[in-house]
Design an enzyme around this catalytic site. Sequence first.
Site, PDB file in Angstrom:
ATOM      1  N   ASP A  10      -8.675  -1.839  13.872  1.00  0.00           N
ATOM      2  CA  ASP A  10      -9.187  -1.943  12.496  1.00  0.00           C
ATOM      3  C   ASP A  10     -10.709  -2.006  12.590  1.00  0.00           C
ATOM      4  OD1 ASP A  10      -9.240  -2.414   9.673  1.00  0.00           O
ATOM      5  OD2 ASP A  10      -9.528  -4.542  10.065  1.00  0.00           O
ATOM      6  N   SER A  11     -11.348  -1.906  11.422  1.00  0.00           N
ATOM      7  CA  SER A  11     -12.805  -2.042  11.394  1.00  0.00           C
ATOM      8  C   SER A  11     -13.240  -3.459  11.765  1.00  0.00           C
ATOM      9  CB  SER A  11     -13.304  -1.708   9.991  1.00  0.00           C
ATOM     10  OG  SER A  11     -12.625  -2.515   9.041  1.00  0.00           O
ATOM     11  N   CYS A  73      -6.268   0.063   9.756  1.00  0.00           N
ATOM     12  CA  CYS A  73      -7.275   0.202   8.705  1.00  0.00           C
ATOM     13  C   CYS A  73      -6.903   1.337   7.743  1.00  0.00           C
ATOM     14  CB  CYS A  73      -8.614   0.505   9.370  1.00  0.00           C
ATOM     15  SG  CYS A  73      -9.971   0.718   8.222  1.00  0.00           S
ATOM     16  N   GLU A 152     -13.081 -12.607   3.066  1.00  0.00           N
ATOM     17  CA  GLU A 152     -13.738 -13.041   4.311  1.00  0.00           C
ATOM     18  C   GLU A 152     -14.510 -14.342   4.115  1.00  0.00           C
ATOM     19  OE1 GLU A 152     -15.592  -9.927   6.569  1.00  0.00           O
ATOM     20  OE2 GLU A 152     -13.627  -8.981   6.813  1.00  0.00           O
ATOM     21  N   CYS A 184      -5.211  -2.067   1.562  1.00  0.00           N
ATOM     22  CA  CYS A 184      -6.331  -2.551   2.375  1.00  0.00           C
ATOM     23  C   CYS A 184      -5.826  -3.711   3.235  1.00  0.00           C
ATOM     24  CB  CYS A 184      -7.468  -3.008   1.466  1.00  0.00           C
ATOM     25  SG  CYS A 184      -8.861  -3.717   2.355  1.00  0.00           S
ATOM     26  N   HIS A 186      -7.011  -6.494   4.010  1.00  0.00           N
ATOM     27  CA  HIS A 186      -7.263  -7.877   3.579  1.00  0.00           C
ATOM     28  C   HIS A 186      -6.383  -8.350   2.414  1.00  0.00           C
ATOM     29  CE1 HIS A 186     -10.759  -6.966   5.933  1.00  0.00           C
ATOM     30  NE2 HIS A 186     -11.341  -8.133   5.695  1.00  0.00           N
TER      31      HIS A 186
HETATM   32  N1  DGL Z   1     -10.003  -2.456   7.062  1.00  0.00           N
HETATM   33  C1  DGL Z   1     -10.527  -1.829   5.870  1.00  0.00           C
HETATM   34  C2  DGL Z   1      -9.369  -1.107   5.140  1.00  0.00           C
HETATM   35  O1  DGL Z   1      -8.207  -1.454   5.279  1.00  0.00           O
HETATM   36  C3  DGL Z   1     -11.207  -2.827   4.949  1.00  0.00           C
HETATM   37  C4  DGL Z   1     -12.495  -3.397   5.526  1.00  0.00           C
HETATM   38  C5  DGL Z   1     -13.580  -2.348   5.703  1.00  0.00           C
HETATM   39  O2  DGL Z   1     -14.057  -1.773   4.699  1.00  0.00           O
HETATM   40  O3  DGL Z   1     -13.936  -2.102   6.836  1.00  0.00           O
HETATM   41  O4  DGL Z   1      -9.624  -0.185   4.427  1.00  0.00           O
END
Ligand code: DGL
Length: 267
Positions: A10-11, A73, A152, A184, A186
């Site tokens: 993931d990012s 992600c 976050e 997403c 989160h």
């Molecule tokens: N992990 C990203 C997503 O699911 C969200 C966080 C980011 O923008 O890096 O799209």
Amino acid sequence: MNSAPLGIFDSGVGGLTVVRAVQELLPSEDILYLGDTARLPYGSKSPETIRQFADEDVRFLISKGVKAVVVACNTATAHALPQLHQQYRVPIIGVIQPGVEAVLEDAGAARIGIIATRGTIRSHAYQHALAQKRTGLLIHGQAAPLLVPLVEENWIGHPATREVLKTYLNPLIDRGIDTLMLACTHYPLLIPVLKDLLPGDVRLVDSATTCAEHLKRELTRLELLASREREGTLELHLTDLSEQFEDLARQFLKKSPGRIHRAVLGP
Ligand code: DGL
């Protein structure tokens, strides 16, 4: 190959929602997690940049000997999955197809809301995948860029988060959505607040659980499931280490993340 770890990236640490869902369904799998914390967020970056980052993320995981890769992600899945499939032979599973299939499991689903980062909404990846599988759907994508920082900050129950959510959800509620896709990493953490703000009959589908279920089916089909008796391990690699990410990892995993390794990515 079955005893090799699964690679999940993931990012940042948000993809740990996917890790938790995978651990619940596949408790014997070893997991190697990569969070590109040095370069997050991905959600506001261009498709070209995301494709380059995703490529480097997959290379890193493959260099560690993973048997399959999960793109946790949504933004990276939206922009980079087709290219990754072309480039690598290792099975690579994204979050969009499982989410879309889960939405359409309900034969009556007709008005679909999607909340996600700007990048995911602008890619139209969910909208196209849904429309390809069922005609006549009313689909409304809503970019919700403020939600990742609010989660976050652990402001989940904060009045500011409720206000922001209302602003994002009201246009969807006005359109009479019957299903809301949480597209997403989160957003699973926001489910209690979302349930409180949405009409009771709106079905929530989250990309973490649906991806874990899809992964289990794929590993079974490919005969790649781990056959060990013991509980699987989790090894975290982040491209930037800071106390904040350690705290966040704990918040997402709901337990200590253990030792975190610093990952160095290259082209
Ligand atoms: N992990 C990203 C997503 O699911 C969200 C966080 C980011 O923008 O890096 O799209």
